[in-house]
Design a protein around this motif. Sequence first.
Motif, PDB file in Angstrom:
ATOM      1  N   LEU A  18       0.832  -1.204   0.000  1.00 18.28           N
ATOM      2  CA  LEU A  18       0.000   0.000   0.000  1.00 18.28           C
ATOM      3  C   LEU A  18       0.870   1.260   0.000  1.00 18.28           C
ATOM      4  CD1 LEU A  18      -2.947   0.965   0.097  1.00 18.28           C
ATOM      5  CD2 LEU A  18      -2.759   1.005   2.597  1.00 18.28           C
ATOM      6  N   LYS A  19       1.972   1.218   0.743  1.00 14.10           N
ATOM      7  CA  LYS A  19       2.899   2.355   0.753  1.00 14.10           C
ATOM      8  C   LYS A  19       3.527   2.550  -0.624  1.00 14.10           C
ATOM      9  CE  LYS A  19       6.869   4.221   3.288  1.00 14.10           C
ATOM     10  NZ  LYS A  19       7.853   3.966   4.388  1.00 14.10           N
ATOM     11  N   ILE A  20       3.863   1.452  -1.304  1.00 14.98           N
ATOM     12  CA  ILE A  20       4.412   1.546  -2.661  1.00 14.98           C
ATOM     13  C   ILE A  20       3.392   2.192  -3.598  1.00 14.98           C
ATOM     14  CG2 ILE A  20       5.155   0.172  -4.659  1.00 14.98           C
ATOM     15  CD1 ILE A  20       6.393  -1.811  -2.633  1.00 14.98           C
ATOM     16  N   PRO A  62      -4.974  -9.186   7.976  1.00 14.12           N
ATOM     17  CA  PRO A  62      -4.152  -8.046   7.550  1.00 14.12           C
ATOM     18  C   PRO A  62      -4.390  -7.652   6.102  1.00 14.12           C
ATOM     19  CG  PRO A  62      -2.795 -10.004   7.915  1.00 14.12           C
ATOM     20  CD  PRO A  62      -4.128 -10.298   8.474  1.00 14.12           C
ATOM     21  N   ASN A  63      -4.697  -8.625   5.236  1.00 17.11           N
ATOM     22  CA  ASN A  63      -5.001  -8.283   3.853  1.00 17.11           C
ATOM     23  C   ASN A  63      -6.315  -7.516   3.759  1.00 17.11           C
ATOM     24  OD1 ASN A  63      -2.661  -9.548   3.063  1.00 17.11           O
ATOM     25  ND2 ASN A  63      -3.651 -11.447   2.443  1.00 17.11           N
ATOM     26  N   ALA A  64      -7.313  -7.964   4.540  1.00 11.59           N
ATOM     27  CA  ALA A  64      -8.586  -7.245   4.581  1.00 11.59           C
ATOM     28  C   ALA A  64      -8.391  -5.831   5.103  1.00 11.59           C
ATOM     29  CB  ALA A  64      -9.582  -8.011   5.450  1.00 11.59           C
ATOM     30  N   MET A  65      -7.598  -5.692   6.148  1.00 12.38           N
ATOM     31  CA  MET A  65      -7.357  -4.381   6.733  1.00 12.38           C
ATOM     32  C   MET A  65      -6.665  -3.448   5.748  1.00 12.38           C
ATOM     33  SD  MET A  65      -4.664  -2.538   8.285  1.00 12.38           S
ATOM     34  CE  MET A  65      -3.539  -3.782   8.922  1.00 12.38           C
ATOM     35  N   THR A  66      -5.763  -3.990   4.918  1.00 12.51           N
ATOM     36  CA  THR A  66      -5.063  -3.160   3.943  1.00 12.51           C
ATOM     37  C   THR A  66      -6.017  -2.632   2.878  1.00 12.51           C
ATOM     38  OG1 THR A  66      -3.039  -4.447   4.313  1.00 12.51           O
ATOM     39  CG2 THR A  66      -3.124  -3.098   2.337  1.00 12.51           C
ATOM     40  N   VAL A  67      -6.925  -3.473   2.419  1.00 11.69           N
ATOM     41  CA  VAL A  67      -7.933  -3.011   1.454  1.00 11.69           C
ATOM     42  C   VAL A  67      -8.829  -1.949   2.099  1.00 11.69           C
ATOM     43  CG1 VAL A  67      -9.906  -3.718   0.054  1.00 11.69           C
ATOM     44  CG2 VAL A  67      -7.886  -5.166   0.156  1.00 11.69           C
ATOM     45  N   HIS A  68      -9.198  -2.187   3.342  1.00  8.64           N
ATOM     46  CA  HIS A  68     -10.002  -1.213   4.081  1.00  8.64           C
ATOM     47  C   HIS A  68      -9.274   0.130   4.161  1.00  8.64           C
ATOM     48  CE1 HIS A  68     -12.827   0.166   7.219  1.00  8.64           C
ATOM     49  NE2 HIS A  68     -11.752   0.666   7.804  1.00  8.64           N
ATOM     50  N   GLN A  69      -7.978   0.099   4.434  1.00  9.23           N
ATOM     51  CA  GLN A  69      -7.177   1.309   4.504  1.00  9.23           C
ATOM     52  C   GLN A  69      -7.074   2.003   3.145  1.00  9.23           C
ATOM     53  OE1 GLN A  69      -7.077   2.240   7.836  1.00  9.23           O
ATOM     54  NE2 GLN A  69      -4.991   2.911   7.363  1.00  9.23           N
ATOM     55  N   ALA A  70      -6.907   1.211   2.090  1.00  8.26           N
ATOM     56  CA  ALA A  70      -6.813   1.794   0.746  1.00  8.26           C
ATOM     57  C   ALA A  70      -8.079   2.571   0.410  1.00  8.26           C
ATOM     58  CB  ALA A  70      -6.568   0.693  -0.279  1.00  8.26           C
ATOM     59  N   ARG A  71      -9.219   2.015   0.755  1.00  4.78           N
ATOM     60  CA  ARG A  71     -10.497   2.695   0.506  1.00  4.78           C
ATOM     61  C   ARG A  71     -10.641   3.930   1.390  1.00  4.78           C
ATOM     62  NH1 ARG A  71     -16.089   1.846   2.130  1.00  4.78           N
ATOM     63  NH2 ARG A  71     -17.483   2.084   0.338  1.00  4.78           N
ATOM     64  N   LYS A  72     -10.256   3.798   2.644  1.00  7.58           N
ATOM     65  CA  LYS A  72     -10.371   4.915   3.587  1.00  7.58           C
ATOM     66  C   LYS A  72      -9.476   6.081   3.178  1.00  7.58           C
ATOM     67  CE  LYS A  72      -9.723   5.964   8.521  1.00  7.58           C
ATOM     68  NZ  LYS A  72      -9.346   5.390   9.845  1.00  7.58           N
ATOM     69  N   LEU A  73      -8.261   5.778   2.710  1.00  4.10           N
ATOM     70  CA  LEU A  73      -7.297   6.811   2.347  1.00  4.10           C
ATOM     71  C   LEU A  73      -7.469   7.295   0.906  1.00  4.10           C
ATOM     72  CD1 LEU A  73      -4.102   5.276   4.023  1.00  4.10           C
ATOM     73  CD2 LEU A  73      -5.503   7.182   4.873  1.00  4.10           C
ATOM     74  N   GLY A  74      -8.344   6.633   0.156  1.00  3.67           N
ATOM     75  CA  GLY A  74      -8.571   7.028  -1.230  1.00  3.67           C
ATOM     76  C   GLY A  74      -7.394   6.752  -2.129  1.00  3.67           C
ATOM     77  N   ILE A  75      -6.819   5.548  -2.024  1.00  5.01           N
ATOM     78  CA  ILE A  75      -5.683   5.147  -2.863  1.00  5.01           C
ATOM     79  C   ILE A  75      -6.232   4.264  -3.981  1.00  5.01           C
ATOM     80  CG2 ILE A  75      -3.429   4.007  -2.923  1.00  5.01           C
ATOM     81  CD1 ILE A  75      -3.200   4.585   0.074  1.00  5.01           C
TER      82      ILE A  75
END
Length: 374
Positions: free
Chosen positions: A122-124, A146-159
């Motif tokens: 996600l940082k990349i 952790p994979n679910a959480m990363t997708v959740h973060q991507a949506r939350k941060l608008g990536i």
Amino acid sequence: MKYLDEFQDPGLARRLLDEIRATVTRPWALMEVCGGQTHTIIRHGIDQLLPDNVELIHGPGCPVCVTPLEVIDKALEIAARPDVIFCSFGDMLRVPGSDRDLFQVRSHGGDVRVVYSPLDALKIAQQNPHRQVVFFGIGFETTAPPNAMTVHQARKLGIPNFSLLVSHVRVPPAIEAIMQSPSCRVQAFLAAGHVCSVMGIREYPELAERFRVPIVVTGFEPLDILEGIRRTVRQLERGEHTVDNAYPRAVRPEGNPAAQAMLADVFEVTDRAWRGIGTIPASGWRLSERYRDYDAEYRFSVEGLTTREPAACRSGEVLQGLIKPHECEAFGTTCTPRTPLGATMVSSEGACAAYYLYRRLGTPPTPQEASPVA
């Protein structure tokens, strides 16, 4: 728990082995459902130290190994695209697809990167907004949160340039499929402790009762394995079939509610194909509708690939516990870690890799070579 040495004590191992020998009166076949447990068993020679009438059958507990060939080929097709940065854990890079692996894609110019967390991917994606970044999300219930959480973060941060290629599978449906197989010899299960630390044990009592098999939640160190076997054999000898938590230092009956909530938010249960085994109903996860835009399979339109397993590879039989790795004609000859036919030979949790690494080539050690804990 302070030290892992506490769970590798040779004196305690001998005492547990003595108790197992004193308990067993007839033949029993137990399956460990975790590749990490398989490697502990083979590395320390636990299966060779047990009484002859206690057999350990290696199950489909290696997440890399059960990732189906069509998903590997989808990963290879996506990773070869010039606008893609493809991120994965290192143990996926040598897994063979139909005609190549991720190392070969990288050698031909594909931007394939090893990461240690989906958050690294996600940082990349944040650092490379003009390229698509894909993380290869595989594994059992342990790696799914952790994979679910990363997708959740991507949506939350608008990536928008991050996506997940999903191949997550679930243990309880696999146990059910194993027990329903006409060739099944399994009489009890050593359940994977890390899976139960996430999901708890609520799905197991129904399976234990329906199939009349003991299920003992077990850790990964030698004494964990031996204690799990001791409890399992005791149940078998008594004619019992209950769920027993032999890993209480890590597993609570309810599991991890926060992780479960994240899974329920991001994923939905689906049928999944298991490499060498076939499709098991309701045995996996996919991204739910609200997160579908982060599904790499959907984003890159890689559905419909046709694949065929190498005829010489018998990894499916290994994963089902029908044969031991050294009973495959290709083992150690045409199939080695350098020239693998299947994932079971290259994964760090694969049964074939364990047998090759620890020189289990079919000849048992002499009594002088055997030791309770190496």
